[in-house]
Structures are given as structure tokens and as C-alpha cells.
Design an enzyme around this catalytic site. Structure first.
Site, PDB file in Angstrom:
ATOM      1  N   ARG A 157       0.829  -1.213   0.000  1.00 26.27           N
ATOM      2  CA  ARG A 157       0.000   0.000   0.000  1.00 26.27           C
ATOM      3  C   ARG A 157       0.869   1.270   0.000  1.00 26.27           C
ATOM      4  O   ARG A 157       0.575   2.237   0.698  1.00 26.27           O
ATOM      5  CB  ARG A 157      -0.949   0.043   1.212  1.00 26.27           C
ATOM      6  N   SER A 231     -10.571  -0.990   3.465  1.00 24.32           N
ATOM      7  CA  SER A 231      -9.771  -1.200   4.679  1.00 24.32           C
ATOM      8  C   SER A 231      -9.374   0.167   5.225  1.00 24.32           C
ATOM      9  O   SER A 231      -8.774   0.962   4.501  1.00 24.32           O
ATOM     10  CB  SER A 231      -8.495  -1.973   4.371  1.00 24.32           C
ATOM     11  N   GLU A 326      -4.776   3.287   6.468  1.00 24.13           N
ATOM     12  CA  GLU A 326      -4.610   3.196   5.018  1.00 24.13           C
ATOM     13  C   GLU A 326      -5.331   4.394   4.391  1.00 24.13           C
ATOM     14  O   GLU A 326      -4.880   4.955   3.410  1.00 24.13           O
ATOM     15  CB  GLU A 326      -5.205   1.880   4.496  1.00 24.13           C
TER      16      GLU A 326
HETATM   17  N1  EPU Z   1     -10.044 -11.322  10.090  1.00 21.35           N
HETATM   18  C1  EPU Z   1     -10.696 -11.475  11.284  1.00 21.35           C
HETATM   19  N2  EPU Z   1     -11.684 -10.601  11.592  1.00 21.35           N
HETATM   20  C2  EPU Z   1     -12.036  -9.592  10.763  1.00 21.35           C
HETATM   21  C3  EPU Z   1     -11.382  -9.450   9.540  1.00 21.35           C
HETATM   22  C4  EPU Z   1     -10.370 -10.330   9.216  1.00 21.35           C
HETATM   23  O1  EPU Z   1     -10.407 -12.366  12.069  1.00 21.35           O
HETATM   24  O2  EPU Z   1     -12.940  -8.857  11.109  1.00 21.35           O
HETATM   25  C5  EPU Z   1      -9.003 -12.305   9.716  1.00 21.35           C
HETATM   26  C6  EPU Z   1      -9.586 -13.354   8.779  1.00 21.35           C
HETATM   27  O3  EPU Z   1      -9.821 -14.520   9.491  1.00 21.35           O
HETATM   28  C7  EPU Z   1      -8.502 -13.588   7.765  1.00 21.35           C
HETATM   29  C8  EPU Z   1      -7.511 -12.472   7.973  1.00 21.35           C
HETATM   30  O4  EPU Z   1      -7.966 -11.664   9.043  1.00 21.35           O
HETATM   31  O5  EPU Z   1      -7.860 -14.796   8.056  1.00 21.35           O
HETATM   32  C9  EPU Z   1      -7.341 -11.627   6.721  1.00 21.35           C
HETATM   33  O6  EPU Z   1      -8.629 -11.142   6.338  1.00 21.35           O
HETATM   34  P1  EPU Z   1      -8.985 -10.847   4.800  1.00 21.35           P
HETATM   35  O7  EPU Z   1      -8.552 -11.977   3.985  1.00 21.35           O
HETATM   36  O8  EPU Z   1     -10.370 -10.375   4.750  1.00 21.35           O
HETATM   37  O9  EPU Z   1      -8.012  -9.710   4.390  1.00 21.35           O
HETATM   38  P2  EPU Z   1      -7.499  -8.399   5.126  1.00 21.35           P
HETATM   39  O10 EPU Z   1      -6.052  -8.608   5.445  1.00 21.35           O
HETATM   40  O11 EPU Z   1      -8.384  -8.034   6.259  1.00 21.35           O
HETATM   41  C10 EPU Z   1      -6.639  -7.326   2.896  1.00 21.35           C
HETATM   42  C11 EPU Z   1      -6.696  -6.000   2.203  1.00 21.35           C
HETATM   43  C12 EPU Z   1      -8.034  -5.831   1.477  1.00 21.35           C
HETATM   44  C13 EPU Z   1      -8.190  -6.967   0.482  1.00 21.35           C
HETATM   45  C14 EPU Z   1      -8.132  -8.295   1.250  1.00 21.35           C
HETATM   46  C15 EPU Z   1      -8.205  -9.491   0.343  1.00 21.35           C
HETATM   47  C16 EPU Z   1      -5.316  -4.499   3.511  1.00 21.35           C
HETATM   48  C17 EPU Z   1      -5.273  -3.327   4.421  1.00 21.35           C
HETATM   49  N3  EPU Z   1      -6.514  -4.929   3.165  1.00 21.35           N
HETATM   50  O12 EPU Z   1      -7.606  -7.312   3.952  1.00 21.35           O
HETATM   51  O13 EPU Z   1      -7.953  -4.616   0.759  1.00 21.35           O
HETATM   52  O14 EPU Z   1      -9.412  -6.867  -0.223  1.00 21.35           O
HETATM   53  O15 EPU Z   1      -6.873  -8.370   1.974  1.00 21.35           O
HETATM   54  O16 EPU Z   1      -7.032  -9.638  -0.366  1.00 21.35           O
HETATM   55  O17 EPU Z   1      -4.265  -5.008   3.109  1.00 21.35           O
HETATM   56  C18 EPU Z   1      -8.448  -2.282   0.915  1.00 21.35           C
HETATM   57  O18 EPU Z   1      -7.225  -2.103   0.920  1.00 21.35           O
HETATM   58  O19 EPU Z   1      -9.280  -1.339   0.971  1.00 21.35           O
HETATM   59  C19 EPU Z   1      -8.937  -3.652   0.883  1.00 21.35           C
HETATM   60  C20 EPU Z   1     -10.220  -3.937   0.988  1.00 21.35           C
END
Ligand code: EPU
Length: 330
Positions: A157, A231, A326
Site C-alpha cells: 500500500r 480497509s 490506510e
Molecule cells: N479477520 C478477522 N476478523 C475480521 C477481519 C479479518 O479475524 O474482522 C481475519 C480473517 O480470518 C482472515 C484475515 O484476518 O484470516 C485476513 O482477512 P482478509 O482476507 O479479509 O483480508 P485483510 O487482510 O483483512 C486485505 C486487504 C483488502 C483486500 C483483502 C483481500 C489491507 C489493508 N486490506 O484485507 O484490501 O481486499 O486483503 O485480499 O491489506 C483495501 O485495501 O481497501 C482492501 C479492501
């Protein structure tokens, strides 16, 4: 008209929608004599105006997507898109023309011009993986400069446009390196699982983009229904020693190796701290994904800031981890 996806009304000293380069150059020339703060707005999906903006907002609306060349060595396609193009429309246009590589980035809100600035990413792909070069306009001299992928200094990012050259260049067009043949990228487990559940063995590029879109909207609020900035926080990167200590204390902690360090799932930390579904004033923590703050209706910029600060302080005190936003707050 509200130009940000969080849906908070805001005003600025001046606002200009810009669709052609001469108009931009004239504006920049005028700007040089008065030099008020300048903000370049794309799709407004990652920015929150918390109060009146004392400066000039330039909203890029230039359009155009063209195949500009082939790499004779490997057959890669070079496709240039104007900064003002909607990102998802660009991804779909590429699929329609059999230009492949952007499928996993389907449905990300925002514009083409914003993609390199914060190196948008989802489901195992980041913009940097498909960006060949970036054509930018110098706000001081009005001259064009092409940045190669390396020169953009992409990180998680992150890019040179957010750091060393912040405010100096306006991204005007982005050239992507795409492929004539489609290969599904299933490194993100949730996507591989969704594909298996769908029963599709050999998905087409369009089916893959549709699947990504479904997976995305299962967890994230649709901008047309609920205001948010995607995010709100980045996933924090911590040293291995700190990760191991936290993992011992919290065996359920979700993290991925990032070089010598570990990237922690901020959504997991925020959920464990009990914030999922909670709200402060009219700003809430999304009930399906704790990394996302949402507008519950009539939310103000100061409510967003207050909730974000409260979460950040709590995660710091509970886990000793510093959350970084972010989203850009002005
Ligand atoms: N998780 C939780 N609780 C929550 C949310 C997530 O326990 O409320 C855990 C989930 O179990 C999962 C892990 O966190 O194992 C990761 O969650 P997720 O795969 O949803 O991805 P993220 O790391 O929360 C990132 C990006 C998103 C992108 C997703 C999918 C960032 C800041 N965010 O989210 O990007 O869509 O991966 O690749 O890196 C954005 O930047 O606006 C965005 C939506």
C-alpha cells in the site's frame, strides 16, 4: 455532489474536474502563483475530508484505454489507461479484449490513477505486479515524466508518490503489462475455496473476475449501499520476535511472513479487541470485516477520526501493535 465513498459531505476553497491535459497545465500554472494546498482526487475511495479543505481539489476525469504495444521477447501486452478511468471498468475492459492479469483486482473501488499511488491489492495480486510504468505530470514544472515500475518504489500500500514525491507529481496515465493468455491466480486461499465451491474447474477470466467480485462483496460493504473507505487500516508489519511472542499469547493470531517480518491481520486484532460491530456516534466498525469503518448514516469526519483513534489506542495497549491508517484523512 459527494465525491468520496465514505459519503461525508465536504467543501474546498476550489474544485476542478479535469479531463484534458491543457486544462490541467493551465490550472497548475495558475496554482504556481498562489500555491494553496493541492489535493488530487480520484474515485475518493480512500480519502476522508474531516473538515473544509483549505486548498484546491483537482478531480481527474481523463479517459481512454489503449493497447500501445507488444513486448517482442515474451508477447506481453502493454496497455495504457488514463488516470480518470474507473478501476473496475478498466479491469472489465481488459477482460473483454483478452488482456489478462488484472482479474483478481476486479471490483476494487476507485480509479486507475489511484492504483499506483497506494499500490492497491487484493486476493494475492497487487497493482505493482501488472504496472509497467506510470506517466505523471510535475506540479511544479508542468513537465511529463515516465516512472518505470522500479522507480515507483512500490511497497505494501505504498509508492514513491505517497512518500518522497508526495504532492510533486500527478499520475496522468498508467501502462500495464498484461498477457494474451489467462492463467487463474489462486494463491489467496479464500478465492481457491470459493472456486472449488462454485464447481468451476477451468474458469474463464470473466468467471474469475465475477468470483473475485462475489468474494469481495461477501465481506466488504458495497460503496453504493454503505459508505466506507475499504480497509481503514493497513495490516501492521512487526518483527518476527514480536510475532512469536504474540502468537504464543494468542494462538489464533492470523499473520503471514513478510520478508524477515510478519504481517498481522489487523482485522483479527480489532475483532479480538471487541470492536467488530461497535460504533461511536454515526461511525461503525463493519460487522463482517473489522478492518473497515462504515458510515452508519450522517457520519461526520470527526466521528471517523474519534473511532479510528479509539481503536488504535486500544490495539496499542492490548497487543503492543501500532495501527497505521490506510485511508487518508484531510
Ligand atoms: N479477520 C478477522 N476478523 C475480521 C477481519 C479479518 O479475524 O474482522 C481475519 C480473517 O480470518 C482472515 C484475515 O484476518 O484470516 C485476513 O482477512 P482478509 O482476507 O479479509 O483480508 P485483510 O487482510 O483483512 C486485505 C486487504 C483488502 C483486500 C483483502 C483481500 C489491507 C489493508 N486490506 O484485507 O484490501 O481486499 O486483503 O485480499 O491489506 C483495501 O485495501 O481497501 C482492501 C479492501
Amino acid at each position: 455532489m459527494i465525491y468520496t465513498t465514505f459519503g461525508i459531505p465536504a467543501t474546498a476553497d476550489s474544485y476542478h474536474a479535469v479531463a484534458d491535459r491543457d486544462q490541467l497545465l493551465t490550472l497548475l500554472q495558475q496554482h504556481r502563483t498562489t500555491a494553496p494546498p493541492l489535493f488530487i482526487l480520484g474515485g475518493g475511495s480512500n480519502v476522508i475530508f474531516s473538515s473544509h479543505y483549505h486548498g484546491t481539489v483537482i478531480h481527474l476525469e481523463n479517459k481512454g484505454i489503449h493497447l500501445i504495444g507488444h513486448d517482442p521477447e515474451n508477447g506481453d501486452l502493454l496497455v495504457q489507461a488514463a488516470a480518470g478511468e474507473n478501476w473496475d471498468s478498466f479491469v472489465r475492459h481488459c477482460i473483454d479484449n483478452h488482456w489478462h492479469g488484472a482479474e483478481n483486482l476486479a471490483a476494487i473501488p476507485g480509479t486507475v490513477g489511484a492504483a499506483p499511488v497506494q499500490n492497491v491489492g487484493a486476493y494475492g495480486t497487487e497493482a505493482k505486479d501488472i504496472i509497467h510504468s506510470v506517466l505523471a505530470i510535475d506540479t511544479v514544472t508542468g513537465q511529463e515524466r515516465t516512472f518505470t515500475n522500479d522507480e515507483c518504489r512500490f511497497g505494501y500500500r505504498d509508492s514513491i508518490f505517497k512518500n518522497q514525491l508526495k504532492g510533486r507529481y500527478i499520475v496522468w496515465a498508467v501502462t500495464f503489462r498484461l498477457h494474451p493468455r489467462f492463467t487463474p491466480d489462486l494463491r489467496y486461499k479464500g478465492l481457491a475455496d470459493a472456486l472449488e465451491a462454485s464447481g468451476l474447474n477451468n474458469p474463464t477470466a470473466r468467471q474469475m473476475a465475477d468470483l473475485v467480485t462475489t468474494v469481495r462483496w461477501n465481506k466488504l460493504p458495497r460503496p453504493e449501499e454503505t459508505g466506507s473507505a475499504g480497509s481503514f487500516f493497513k495490516n501492521p508489519v512487526v518483527p518476527a520476535a514480536q510475532y512469536l511472542q504474540l502468537k504464543q499469547q494468542y494462538p489464533g493470531l492470523v499473520a503471514h511472513p513478510a520478508g524477515d517480518n510478519y504481517k498481522l491481520a489487523a482485522g483479527w486484532l480489532i475483532e479480538q479487541a471487541g470492536w467488530k460491530g461497535r460504533s461511536l456516534g454515526h461511525c461503525g466498525v463493519y460487522h463482517k470485516q473489522a478492518l473497515v469503518l462504515v458510515n452508519l448514516g450522517g457520519c461526520t469526519g470527526s466521528e471517523v477520526v474519534a473511532l479510528a483513534d479509539a481503536i488504535t489506542a486500544d490495539i496499542q495497549s492490548k497487543f503492543g501493535v501500532t495501527l497505521e491508517k490506510e485511508a487518508i484523512i484531510l
